[in-house]
Write a protein that holds these residues in place. Structure first.
Motif, PDB file in Angstrom:
ATOM      1  N   TYR A  59       0.902  -1.213  -0.112  1.00  0.00           N
ATOM      2  CA  TYR A  59      -0.123  -0.001   0.137  1.00  0.00           C
ATOM      3  C   TYR A  59       0.814   1.256  -0.004  1.00  0.00           C
ATOM      4  CZ  TYR A  59      -3.892   3.048   1.081  1.00  0.00           C
ATOM      5  OH  TYR A  59      -4.927   3.997   1.121  1.00  0.00           O
ATOM      6  N   TYR A  60       0.378   2.265  -0.660  1.00  0.00           N
ATOM      7  CA  TYR A  60       1.305   3.438  -1.044  1.00  0.00           C
ATOM      8  C   TYR A  60       0.393   4.692  -0.698  1.00  0.00           C
ATOM      9  CZ  TYR A  60       4.328   0.195  -3.566  1.00  0.00           C
ATOM     10  OH  TYR A  60       4.941  -0.903  -3.800  1.00  0.00           O
ATOM     11  N   ALA A  61       1.230   5.830  -0.215  1.00  0.00           N
ATOM     12  CA  ALA A  61       0.626   7.041  -0.197  1.00  0.00           C
ATOM     13  C   ALA A  61       0.387   7.479  -1.476  1.00  0.00           C
ATOM     14  CB  ALA A  61       1.800   7.939   0.585  1.00  0.00           C
ATOM     15  N   ASP A  62      -0.540   8.263  -1.634  1.00  0.00           N
ATOM     16  CA  ASP A  62      -0.914   8.874  -2.811  1.00  0.00           C
ATOM     17  C   ASP A  62       0.280   9.564  -3.751  1.00  0.00           C
ATOM     18  OD1 ASP A  62      -4.758   9.615  -2.134  1.00  0.00           O
ATOM     19  OD2 ASP A  62      -3.352   7.879  -2.834  1.00  0.00           O
ATOM     20  N   LYS A  65       2.535   6.928  -5.188  1.00  0.00           N
ATOM     21  CA  LYS A  65       1.918   5.764  -5.790  1.00  0.00           C
ATOM     22  C   LYS A  65       2.376   5.930  -7.388  1.00  0.00           C
ATOM     23  CE  LYS A  65      -1.840   4.815  -4.158  1.00  0.00           C
ATOM     24  NZ  LYS A  65      -3.355   5.054  -4.114  1.00  0.00           N
ATOM     25  N   TYR A 103      -2.993   0.081   9.637  1.00  0.00           N
ATOM     26  CA  TYR A 103      -2.908   1.311   8.568  1.00  0.00           C
ATOM     27  C   TYR A 103      -4.382   1.462   7.922  1.00  0.00           C
ATOM     28  CZ  TYR A 103       2.125   0.384   8.464  1.00  0.00           C
ATOM     29  OH  TYR A 103       3.346   0.070   8.649  1.00  0.00           O
ATOM     30  N   GLY A 106      -3.960   5.299   4.593  1.00  0.00           N
ATOM     31  CA  GLY A 106      -2.917   6.311   4.507  1.00  0.00           C
ATOM     32  C   GLY A 106      -2.391   6.797   5.648  1.00  0.00           C
TER      33      GLY A 106
END
Length: 126
Positions: A59-62, A65, A103, A106
């Motif tokens: 999972y990534y921060a926007d 990404k 989490y 984010g």
């Protein structure tokens, strides 16, 4: 106890790439979700990316990404952050963490069983 040591930071130009590494030792590394966070001057520490212990969920921060990729090698007790197309706003101290918290969209909610590295500086010039 889990000891974490980050490496790979440096000074680069906008558009360049860097790969950060985080070497872990101590308790069972593979049981932790590993995360990368960053703290820019004058700002709070922010979530960047996380990877589950199995490596099959990321999972990534926007903001990162499509440019950053997190991966892990449990056999080597190491987690990586490949950073491409770096921007000046990516400038920060990057921290690796072995996490047991939650989490949500984010935001990371820490756990008392979390461990943090000392950080590595990434500076991106324009």
């Amino acid at each position: 106890q889990v000891q974490l040591v980050e490496s790979g930071g440096g000074l680069v130009q906008a558009g360049d790439s860097l790969r950060l590494s985080c070497a872990a030792s101590g308790r069972t590394f593979s049981r932790y979700t590993m995360g990368w966070f960053r703290q820019a001057p004058g700002k709070e520490r922010a979530f960047v990316a996380r990877i589950r212990w199995s490596g099959d969920s990321t999972y990534y921060a926007d903001s990162v990404k499509g440019r950053f990729t997190i991966s892990r090698d449990n056999a080597k007790n190491t987690v990586y952050l490949q950073m491409n197309s770096l921007k000046p706003e990516d400038t920060a101290v990057y921290y690796c963490a072995a996490t047991r918290g939650i989490y949500v969209s984010g935001t990371y909610y820490p756990n008392t069983d979390d461990y943090w590295g000392q950080g590595t500086q990434v500076t991106v010039s324009s």
